[in-house]
Design a protein around this motif. Sequence first.
Motif, mmCIF file in Angstrom:
data_model
loop_
_atom_site.group_PDB
_atom_site.id
_atom_site.type_symbol
_atom_site.label_atom_id
_atom_site.label_comp_id
_atom_site.label_asym_id
_atom_site.label_seq_id
_atom_site.Cartn_x
_atom_site.Cartn_y
_atom_site.Cartn_z
ATOM 1 N N SER A 10 -1.573 7.006 13.013
ATOM 2 C CA SER A 10 -1.818 5.635 13.469
ATOM 3 C C SER A 10 -0.742 4.682 12.981
ATOM 4 N N HIS A 11 -0.673 3.537 13.631
ATOM 5 C CA HIS A 11 0.250 2.472 13.241
ATOM 6 C C HIS A 11 -0.008 2.027 11.809
ATOM 7 N N ARG A 12 -1.281 1.922 11.443
ATOM 8 C CA ARG A 12 -1.612 1.478 10.099
ATOM 9 C C ARG A 12 -1.256 2.557 9.068
ATOM 10 N N ALA A 13 -1.452 3.825 9.426
ATOM 11 C CA ALA A 13 -1.072 4.913 8.522
ATOM 12 C C ALA A 13 0.427 4.920 8.279
ATOM 13 N N ARG A 14 1.190 4.715 9.325
ATOM 14 C CA ARG A 14 2.649 4.726 9.185
ATOM 15 C C ARG A 14 3.138 3.525 8.381
ATOM 16 N N ALA A 15 2.526 2.391 8.591
ATOM 17 C CA ALA A 15 2.903 1.212 7.808
ATOM 18 C C ALA A 15 2.547 1.409 6.340
ATOM 19 N N CYS A 16 1.387 2.013 6.066
ATOM 20 C CA CYS A 16 0.976 2.263 4.681
ATOM 21 C C CYS A 16 1.926 3.247 4.006
ATOM 22 N N ALA A 17 2.349 4.275 4.722
ATOM 23 C CA ALA A 17 3.290 5.239 4.146
ATOM 24 C C ALA A 17 4.598 4.550 3.780
ATOM 25 N N ALA A 18 5.079 3.670 4.664
ATOM 26 C CA ALA A 18 6.321 2.948 4.388
ATOM 27 C C ALA A 18 6.152 2.003 3.197
ATOM 28 N N LEU A 19 4.996 1.343 3.113
ATOM 29 C CA LEU A 19 4.753 0.437 1.996
ATOM 30 C C LEU A 19 4.647 1.211 0.681
ATOM 31 N N ARG A 20 3.975 2.357 0.720
ATOM 32 C CA ARG A 20 3.846 3.160 -0.487
ATOM 33 C C ARG A 20 5.227 3.528 -1.048
ATOM 34 N N GLU A 21 6.154 3.882 -0.170
ATOM 35 C CA GLU A 21 7.498 4.218 -0.605
ATOM 36 C C GLU A 21 8.186 3.020 -1.260
ATOM 37 N N ARG A 22 8.023 1.862 -0.671
ATOM 38 C CA ARG A 22 8.646 0.658 -1.236
ATOM 39 C C ARG A 22 8.041 0.307 -2.580
ATOM 40 N N LEU A 23 6.724 0.431 -2.692
ATOM 41 C CA LEU A 23 6.066 0.140 -3.963
ATOM 42 C C LEU A 23 6.476 1.142 -5.032
ATOM 43 N N ALA A 24 6.596 2.412 -4.652
ATOM 44 C CA ALA A 24 6.984 3.450 -5.612
ATOM 45 C C ALA A 24 8.391 3.191 -6.139
ATOM 46 N N GLN A 25 9.272 2.776 -5.274
ATOM 47 C CA GLN A 25 10.647 2.473 -5.702
ATOM 48 C C GLN A 25 10.653 1.325 -6.721
ATOM 49 N N LEU A 37 2.615 -4.864 7.527
ATOM 50 C CA LEU A 37 1.964 -5.164 6.262
ATOM 51 C C LEU A 37 2.846 -6.085 5.438
ATOM 52 N N ALA A 38 2.229 -7.003 4.740
ATOM 53 C CA ALA A 38 2.932 -7.844 3.769
ATOM 54 C C ALA A 38 2.200 -7.710 2.448
ATOM 55 N N GLY A 40 -13.816 -2.837 8.818
ATOM 56 C CA GLY A 40 -13.102 -1.675 9.338
ATOM 57 C C GLY A 40 -11.738 -1.527 8.694
ATOM 58 N N LYS A 41 -11.040 -2.641 8.516
ATOM 59 C CA LYS A 41 -9.732 -2.590 7.854
ATOM 60 C C LYS A 41 -9.879 -2.173 6.396
ATOM 61 N N LEU A 42 -10.883 -2.701 5.715
ATOM 62 C CA LEU A 42 -11.102 -2.322 4.321
ATOM 63 C C LEU A 42 -11.321 -0.819 4.214
ATOM 64 N N ARG A 43 -12.126 -0.264 5.086
ATOM 65 C CA ARG A 43 -12.397 1.176 5.058
ATOM 66 C C ARG A 43 -11.107 1.969 5.294
ATOM 67 N N GLU A 44 -10.325 1.554 6.299
ATOM 68 C CA GLU A 44 -9.093 2.289 6.602
ATOM 69 C C GLU A 44 -8.080 2.180 5.471
ATOM 70 N N PHE A 45 -7.877 0.989 4.936
ATOM 71 C CA PHE A 45 -6.904 0.844 3.855
ATOM 72 C C PHE A 45 -7.342 1.609 2.609
ATOM 73 N N SER A 46 -8.639 1.644 2.336
ATOM 74 C CA SER A 46 -9.133 2.394 1.186
ATOM 75 C C SER A 46 -8.881 3.888 1.353
ATOM 76 N N GLU A 47 -8.946 4.378 2.598
ATOM 77 C CA GLU A 47 -8.679 5.788 2.868
ATOM 78 C C GLU A 47 -7.179 6.076 2.876
ATOM 79 N N LEU A 48 -6.387 5.147 3.399
ATOM 80 C CA LEU A 48 -4.948 5.368 3.528
ATOM 81 C C LEU A 48 -4.198 5.138 2.223
ATOM 82 N N LEU A 49 -4.730 4.269 1.364
ATOM 83 C CA LEU A 49 -4.101 3.962 0.076
ATOM 84 C C LEU A 49 -5.130 4.163 -1.039
ATOM 85 N N THR A 58 7.546 -6.172 2.930
ATOM 86 C CA THR A 58 6.927 -5.913 4.230
ATOM 87 C C THR A 58 7.230 -4.478 4.655
ATOM 88 N N ALA A 59 6.343 -3.930 5.471
ATOM 89 C CA ALA A 59 6.511 -2.590 6.018
ATOM 90 C C ALA A 59 5.810 -2.558 7.366
#
Length: 204
Positions: free
Chosen positions: A186-201, A129-130, A17-26, A140-141
């Motif tokens: 979702s909590h996971r969506a918000r964490a992924c958005a924050a991580l994406r910003e950190r990775l992009a920077q 997320l780490a 389930g996590k793999l599916r969500e992370f693949s969709e969110l990222l 982390t995000a």
Amino acid sequence: MIVHSPLKVVLASRNAGKLREFSELLPEVRFVLWPANAQELPETGAFFQDNALQKAEGARAWWREHGPEAVDGVLADDSGLCVDALWGGPGVLSARFAPDLPDYRDKNRRLLAMVPEGADRSARFVCVLAYVPFHGEPLTASGAVEGSLAFDHRGNGGFGYDPIFIPDGFDQTFGELPSETKHTLSHRARACAALRERLAQGRR
């Protein structure tokens, strides 16, 4: 955003389930699932961030010795449901709640039965997320979503505690809402958005 080649990242989890969500969110990340023959990863921290970092760094150490393919880094999450009427529980123990019940429908009903009648049903999902680059320092995000507990398991979507959590502003549980709606809040969506910003920077 500058276009780069996709990251190839080990997801430090065997949860489909996590793999599916992370693949969709990222979708810009190519995920490699934690191998079946790999060691179990530690989760002994008192806080979500502790556990996420433990898992990510433990997975990186194992992959350096045994990994079957080259990767850019490791992603781990620790997430859980925090119920006010249960003093914040199950919290960091969410994945290990009611180990005698393998089916989440039964786990969910047990958890709901623990909430006293008439008690405040407010709750929140939290995700930390780490991300640990194969060579570099961890990032982390975190993300959270407020809501309340349903009175029964409702819906077959999502996974885990989704069918008993109603996000604020909605009448349906995460188990009933379409995944595209869940992925906006979702909590996971918000964490992924924050991580994406950190990775992009870091990749500019």
